[in-house]
Design a protein around this motif. Structure first.
Motif, PDB file in Angstrom:
ATOM      1  N   MET A  28       0.643  -1.111  -0.409  1.00 14.70           N
ATOM      2  CA  MET A  28       0.060  -0.268   0.481  1.00 14.70           C
ATOM      3  C   MET A  28       0.952   1.319  -0.403  1.00 14.70           C
ATOM      4  O   MET A  28       1.925   1.542   0.823  1.00 14.70           O
ATOM      5  CB  MET A  28      -0.791  -0.136   1.022  1.00 14.70           C
ATOM      6  N   THR A  29       0.131   2.241  -0.769  1.00  9.58           N
ATOM      7  CA  THR A  29       1.205   3.181  -1.039  1.00  9.58           C
ATOM      8  C   THR A  29       1.407   4.500   0.345  1.00  9.58           C
ATOM      9  O   THR A  29       0.089   3.981   1.015  1.00  9.58           O
ATOM     10  CB  THR A  29       1.002   3.845  -2.002  1.00  9.58           C
ATOM     11  N   SER A  30       1.364   5.539   0.101  1.00  9.08           N
ATOM     12  CA  SER A  30       1.215   6.499   1.129  1.00  9.08           C
ATOM     13  C   SER A  30       1.190   7.553   1.374  1.00  9.08           C
ATOM     14  O   SER A  30       0.683   8.625   1.702  1.00  9.08           O
ATOM     15  CB  SER A  30       2.719   7.329   1.966  1.00  9.08           C
ATOM     16  N   ASN A  31      -0.082   7.742  -0.175  1.00 12.54           N
ATOM     17  CA  ASN A  31      -1.010   8.798  -0.228  1.00 12.54           C
ATOM     18  C   ASN A  31      -1.799   8.962   0.414  1.00 12.54           C
ATOM     19  O   ASN A  31      -2.917   7.690   0.741  1.00 12.54           O
ATOM     20  CB  ASN A  31      -1.544   8.716  -1.730  1.00 12.54           C
ATOM     21  N   ASN A  32      -2.621   9.514   0.397  1.00 11.84           N
ATOM     22  CA  ASN A  32      -4.200  10.070   1.233  1.00 11.84           C
ATOM     23  C   ASN A  32      -4.690  10.232   0.712  1.00 11.84           C
ATOM     24  O   ASN A  32      -5.745   9.346   1.322  1.00 11.84           O
ATOM     25  CB  ASN A  32      -3.699  11.621   2.034  1.00 11.84           C
ATOM     26  N   VAL A  33      -4.742  10.428  -0.437  1.00 10.61           N
ATOM     27  CA  VAL A  33      -6.271  10.073  -2.119  1.00 10.61           C
ATOM     28  C   VAL A  33      -5.495   9.025  -2.244  1.00 10.61           C
ATOM     29  O   VAL A  33      -4.158   9.029  -3.333  1.00 10.61           O
ATOM     30  CB  VAL A  33      -6.445  10.923  -2.186  1.00 10.61           C
ATOM     31  N   LEU A  34      -5.380   7.690  -2.911  1.00 14.91           N
ATOM     32  CA  LEU A  34      -5.863   6.581  -4.391  1.00 14.91           C
ATOM     33  C   LEU A  34      -6.939   6.724  -5.604  1.00 14.91           C
ATOM     34  O   LEU A  34      -8.350   6.513  -4.411  1.00 14.91           O
ATOM     35  CB  LEU A  34      -5.265   5.895  -3.944  1.00 14.91           C
ATOM     36  N   LEU A  35      -6.640   7.298  -6.617  1.00 17.05           N
ATOM     37  CA  LEU A  35      -7.755   6.624  -7.729  1.00 17.05           C
ATOM     38  C   LEU A  35      -7.754   5.111  -7.384  1.00 17.05           C
ATOM     39  O   LEU A  35      -6.658   4.844  -7.873  1.00 17.05           O
ATOM     40  CB  LEU A  35      -7.362   7.730  -9.228  1.00 17.05           C
ATOM     41  N   LEU A  36      -8.655   4.127  -8.197  1.00 16.68           N
ATOM     42  CA  LEU A  36      -9.054   3.305  -8.120  1.00 16.68           C
ATOM     43  C   LEU A  36      -9.710   2.657  -9.690  1.00 16.68           C
ATOM     44  O   LEU A  36     -10.086   1.820 -10.140  1.00 16.68           O
ATOM     45  CB  LEU A  36     -10.464   3.086  -7.071  1.00 16.68           C
ATOM     46  N   GLY A  37     -10.090   4.014 -10.175  1.00 18.15           N
ATOM     47  CA  GLY A  37     -10.772   3.779 -11.421  1.00 18.15           C
ATOM     48  C   GLY A  37     -12.070   4.338 -11.406  1.00 18.15           C
ATOM     49  O   GLY A  37     -12.553   5.648 -10.566  1.00 18.15           O
ATOM     50  N   TRP A  38     -12.341   4.975 -12.741  1.00 16.90           N
ATOM     51  CA  TRP A  38     -14.042   5.804 -13.114  1.00 16.90           C
ATOM     52  C   TRP A  38     -14.776   4.836 -14.129  1.00 16.90           C
ATOM     53  O   TRP A  38     -13.951   3.763 -14.508  1.00 16.90           O
ATOM     54  CB  TRP A  38     -13.451   7.091 -13.686  1.00 16.90           C
ATOM     55  N   ASN A  39     -16.159   5.376 -14.050  1.00 13.52           N
ATOM     56  CA  ASN A  39     -16.839   4.706 -15.061  1.00 13.52           C
ATOM     57  C   ASN A  39     -18.136   5.799 -15.625  1.00 13.52           C
ATOM     58  O   ASN A  39     -18.070   6.583 -14.725  1.00 13.52           O
ATOM     59  CB  ASN A  39     -17.606   3.387 -14.873  1.00 13.52           C
ATOM     60  N   ALA A  40     -18.173   5.765 -16.912  1.00 15.41           N
ATOM     61  CA  ALA A  40     -18.593   7.109 -17.884  1.00 15.41           C
ATOM     62  C   ALA A  40     -19.714   6.335 -18.472  1.00 15.41           C
ATOM     63  O   ALA A  40     -19.674   5.213 -19.282  1.00 15.41           O
ATOM     64  CB  ALA A  40     -17.933   7.690 -18.284  1.00 15.41           C
ATOM     65  N   LYS A  41     -21.368   6.698 -18.816  1.00 16.96           N
ATOM     66  CA  LYS A  41     -22.120   6.458 -19.685  1.00 16.96           C
ATOM     67  C   LYS A  41     -23.023   8.067 -19.624  1.00 16.96           C
ATOM     68  O   LYS A  41     -22.618   8.741 -19.439  1.00 16.96           O
ATOM     69  CB  LYS A  41     -22.901   5.793 -18.684  1.00 16.96           C
ATOM     70  N   GLY A  42     -23.353   7.414 -21.492  1.00 12.98           N
ATOM     71  CA  GLY A  42     -23.854   9.125 -21.984  1.00 12.98           C
ATOM     72  C   GLY A  42     -23.016   9.972 -22.090  1.00 12.98           C
ATOM     73  O   GLY A  42     -23.906  10.959 -22.405  1.00 12.98           O
ATOM     74  N   LEU A  43     -21.979   9.937 -21.991  1.00 16.84           N
ATOM     75  CA  LEU A  43     -21.191  11.133 -22.237  1.00 16.84           C
ATOM     76  C   LEU A  43     -19.858  10.548 -23.171  1.00 16.84           C
ATOM     77  O   LEU A  43     -20.665  10.067 -24.421  1.00 16.84           O
ATOM     78  CB  LEU A  43     -20.522  11.437 -21.224  1.00 16.84           C
ATOM     79  N   ARG A  44     -19.671  11.799 -23.894  1.00 16.05           N
ATOM     80  CA  ARG A  44     -18.930  12.043 -25.415  1.00 16.05           C
ATOM     81  C   ARG A  44     -17.799  11.168 -25.651  1.00 16.05           C
ATOM     82  O   ARG A  44     -17.051  11.024 -24.303  1.00 16.05           O
ATOM     83  CB  ARG A  44     -18.600  13.209 -25.907  1.00 16.05           C
ATOM     84  N   GLY A  45     -17.676  10.999 -26.278  1.00 17.81           N
ATOM     85  CA  GLY A  45     -16.208  10.365 -26.978  1.00 17.81           C
ATOM     86  C   GLY A  45     -16.162   9.048 -26.107  1.00 17.81           C
ATOM     87  O   GLY A  45     -17.247   8.431 -26.410  1.00 17.81           O
ATOM     88  N   TYR A  46     -15.545   8.454 -26.001  1.00 20.94           N
ATOM     89  CA  TYR A  46     -14.881   6.630 -25.254  1.00 20.94           C
ATOM     90  C   TYR A  46     -15.997   6.706 -23.915  1.00 20.94           C
ATOM     91  O   TYR A  46     -16.287   5.746 -23.650  1.00 20.94           O
ATOM     92  CB  TYR A  46     -13.700   6.159 -25.272  1.00 20.94           C
ATOM     93  N   LEU A  47     -15.928   8.034 -23.413  1.00 23.01           N
ATOM     94  CA  LEU A  47     -17.381   8.844 -22.046  1.00 23.01           C
ATOM     95  C   LEU A  47     -18.032   7.907 -22.586  1.00 23.01           C
ATOM     96  O   LEU A  47     -19.025   7.560 -21.382  1.00 23.01           O
ATOM     97  CB  LEU A  47     -16.622  10.085 -21.834  1.00 23.01           C
ATOM     98  N   ARG A  48     -19.155   7.156 -23.668  1.00 24.67           N
ATOM     99  CA  ARG A  48     -20.166   6.495 -23.856  1.00 24.67           C
ATOM    100  C   ARG A  48     -20.411   5.871 -23.131  1.00 24.67           C
ATOM    101  O   ARG A  48     -21.496   5.837 -22.445  1.00 24.67           O
ATOM    102  CB  ARG A  48     -20.574   6.656 -25.304  1.00 24.67           C
ATOM    103  N   ASP A  49     -19.334   4.793 -22.910  1.00 21.63           N
ATOM    104  CA  ASP A  49     -19.954   3.632 -21.862  1.00 21.63           C
ATOM    105  C   ASP A  49     -18.484   3.150 -21.741  1.00 21.63           C
ATOM    106  O   ASP A  49     -17.649   2.533 -22.552  1.00 21.63           O
ATOM    107  CB  ASP A  49     -20.649   2.737 -23.342  1.00 21.63           C
ATOM    108  N   ALA A  50     -17.357   3.684 -20.026  1.00 27.00           N
ATOM    109  CA  ALA A  50     -16.061   3.482 -20.530  1.00 27.00           C
ATOM    110  C   ALA A  50     -16.185   2.414 -18.880  1.00 27.00           C
ATOM    111  O   ALA A  50     -16.872   3.541 -18.178  1.00 27.00           O
ATOM    112  CB  ALA A  50     -15.876   4.149 -20.601  1.00 27.00           C
ATOM    113  N   LYS A  51     -15.315   1.792 -17.765  1.00 23.04           N
ATOM    114  CA  LYS A  51     -15.078   1.842 -17.381  1.00 23.04           C
ATOM    115  C   LYS A  51     -13.505   0.984 -17.122  1.00 23.04           C
ATOM    116  O   LYS A  51     -12.830   0.638 -17.830  1.00 23.04           O
ATOM    117  CB  LYS A  51     -15.950   0.541 -16.992  1.00 23.04           C
TER     118      LYS A  51
END
Length: 643
Positions: free
Chosen positions: A1-24
């Motif tokens: 485990m790293t020492s960051n206060n905050v870690l990004l675990l990922g994101w998902n999107a739906k209905g937005l432009r580009g690859y964010l139309r349906d992305a995980k």
């Protein structure tokens, strides 16, 4: 485990432009410290960066609009959801878009509370939320900020240092002190807002004056109280002695009581008749019978003539008569003149006045004559004089009866009673509460003086308190501003030295250094001469060196997210930057295009702590493809997808 206060675990999107139309996108920070996300131009890298900033701060990024996020015109709603680990606790922040209404909403989901309305990162850790809001552009980094680091007037470097190390919070403190000063002025406005030393001195002098006068009046009251108490004691002694000497013989008592009763009645009559005389004097009817007769005649004339009437109707009716009310005959010329001037005389206000006179004449005939009231007043004064003479004769009789001591004591008692009356009146004038305490002469009336002394004391104490408060507040403001200046200057030197240390590791071909940080980064060459003609690649390398130096000692440990970090760097610089950045950040997320792989991405290829993600859009059916294969990452060409 790293020492960051905050870690990004990922994101998902739906209905937005580009690859964010349906992305995980799923990240694995426990396994991979670094993530390279490869996307062709036009598929949504910049939009993703802006959405990440929005999700982390809870404010829609200025570069975004709800309509610009819509995948197509048929899409009614969409969302972007960011998954985080904050101090080991998982949470999700969701940005939902209502394209029909043009609105957006934030939701926060935690393990304990479930889904809640709003962006609630500040409830998890207020300090962390504040750090994200202040310095989000440093952690989610784009090329525009890099350019501003070296641009005159942009002051981006200074703002970056102050935002990250919170030295700008000193200005918040200054503003809060200013608000407190204003609040104190508003709170004290009913008493005084004075705070200058000259005003304090003036109010102190006024307060001292009131204190001195109050002390003087209090001393005067105490003196009158003592004198009256002494008079009461001596009068009681005299009364007791007179009883011993037989002054209280029943015959004397009866005569004395009769004199006192008649004296009191005469005085009451004088007071009553004097008031009645003043009132009667103001009425003309009561002054002389001739006045009454004349006014009676006037009243009868008004009644007989049915006057007053409205001016026009009166003169119109008069014009039909043969004779005027004065008896003079009305010929044709006079008749025409009366009709032509019917509106010029006796207006409505005059009619009202005459009617008032009529009513008062009716009420006034029952008044007593002024002369009769004066006679009654004169008779009461004669009675009072006669009573005084009787009292004198009674005293003489007492003296002739051999009561010399009685006479002396009686005379002393009368003198004491006169003195008591004078001092009682003085005490009453000094101590009685006036009808209007604010209009009374406070220098001669004790209650008014106490009021004035209290008011001046409050004003002086308030002004003195204001002076101490505002003086201390101004000192604190100056100390805060100086602390900010010193902290900023020391941080500028610290970050400059660290930046130059990083530049030694990045730049091989030409020596470029930061001479000072003053709003922006000022560059010099190896001869210490200004270096404003650096290439775009060199400038970007300087910015990366600055960022790594800045963020290496940052109070908050956050992911570093950067878009197209090496597009303008030559091959050597790419290799150097690619080797340097991973050493600084516990979690590094880099968005790249295929043309950046050479040199920059190559430095990550053999690392076991790097995750490779390729996002693309299928040209045939528009579907979104997410591939986490390293081989796909290094073989992918942007021409394989639509731009």
């Amino acid at each position: 485990m790293t020492s960051n206060n905050v870690l990004l675990l990922g994101w998902n999107a739906k209905g937005l432009r580009g690859y964010l139309r349906d992305a995980k996108i799923a990240l694995k920070p426990d396994k991979y410290r670094h993530v390279l996300v490869q996307m062709p131009n036009g598929t949504g890298k910049t939009t993703t960066m802006a959405l990440l900033r929005s999700a982390l701060t809870g404010q829609l990024d200025p570069s975004l609009s709800i309509s610009s996020l819509q995948a197509d015109r048929t899409t009614k709603e969409g969302h972007f959801e960011l998954h985080l680990s904050v101090y080991g606790e998982r949470l999700s922040i969701r940005l939902e878009c209502d394209f029909e209404m043009g609105r957006h909403y934030f939701y926060t989901t935690t393990v304990e509370a479930g889904r809640q309305n709003g962006h609630l990162l500040s409830t998890v850790d207020p300090a962390l939320a504040d750090a994200l809001e202040r310095s989000i552009e440093l952690f989610v980094f784009d090329g525009e900020l890099a350019q501003n680091m070296l641009k005159d007037g942009a002051a981006a470097a200074d703002r970056a240092i102050e935002a990250l190390y919170k030295t700008d919070a000193f200005e918040d403190l200054v503003n809060k002190i200013g608000v407190l000063k204003e609040n104190r002025k508003k709170l004290n406005k009913d008493i005084t807002t004075a705070s200058e030393q000259s005003a304090v001195n003036r109010l102190e002098r006024e307060y001292e004056e009131a204190k001195e006068i109050l002390a003087k009046l209090t001393q005067e009251k105490d003196g009158l109280d003592r004198s009256l108490a002494k008079i009461d004691r001596r009068t009681a002694e005299i009364t007791d002695r007179l009883e011993e000497l037989g002054l209280e013989d029943q015959a004397f008592k009866n005569r004395q009581k009769d004199i006192e009763d008649r004296d009191q009645k005469a005085r009451n009559d004088i007071s009553r008749f004097a008031t009645e005389a003043v009132s009667s004097f103001r009425l003309p009817l009561s002054l002389h019978s001739r006045v009454g007769e004349r006014l009676t005649t006037l009243n009868n004339t008004l009644e007989t003539r049915r006057l007053p009437r409205s001016s026009k109707s009166f003169f119109e009716e008069l014009a039909t008569k043969k004779n005027c009310i004065c008896g003079e005959e009305i010929d044709e010329a006079k008749r025409k003149y009366i009709l032509s001037h019917a509106d010029d005389h006796l207006g409505d206000e005059q009619v009202q006045v005459i009617n008032d006179i009529k009513y008062k004449l009716k009420d006034g005939f029952d008044r007593r004559w002024f002369s009769a009231v004066v006679n009654d007043l004169s008779e009461a004064e004669d009675r009072l004089t006669s009573i005084a003479q009787e009292r004198a004769r009674l005293d003489i009789e007492k003296a002739e009866a051999g009561m010399e001591e009685v006479e002396r004591l009686t005379s002393e008692r009368e003198a004491l009673q006169a003195e008591q009356a004078r001092k009682s009146q003085a005490l009453q004038f000094l101590t009685e509460v006036p009808i209007s305490i604010h209009e009374a002469d406070w220098k001669r009336n004790l209650p008014a003086c106490k009021e004035e002394e209290g008011k001046r004391r409050k004003a002086f104490e308030m002004a003195s308190g204001n002076n101490r408060y505002f003086t201390a507040a101004d000192k604190l403001i100056r100390a805060t501003q100086r602390a900010r200046k010193l902290a900023k200057e020391r941080l500028q030197v610290f970050v400059k030295d660290r930046t130059n240390s990083q530049l030694e590791k990045i730049l091989d071909s030409e020596i470029i250094r930061v001479s000072r940080i003053d709003g922006r980064l000022h560059l010099v060459n190896e001869e210490n001469l200004p270096k404003d003609s650096a290439s775009e690649g060199q400038k970007l390398a300087v910015c990366y060196a600055f960022l790594t130096a800045l963020l290496a000692e940052a109070p908050a440990r956050l992911p570093f997210i950067v878009d197209s970090p090496a597009v303008s760097l030559d091959l050597v610089l790419r290799q150097n930057v690619g080797a340097l950045i991973p050493k600084i950040f516990d979690q590094l997320i880099v968005f790249v295009i295929s043309s950046e792989r050479e040199g920059f991405a190559d430095s990550f290829e053999k690392r076991t702590d790097t995750q490779f993600v390729t996002a693309s859009i299928n040209q045939a059916d528009g579907s979104v493809l997410i591939d986490e294969s390293k081989s796909t990452f290094f073989q992918f060409q942007s021409g394989a997808v639509s731009s």
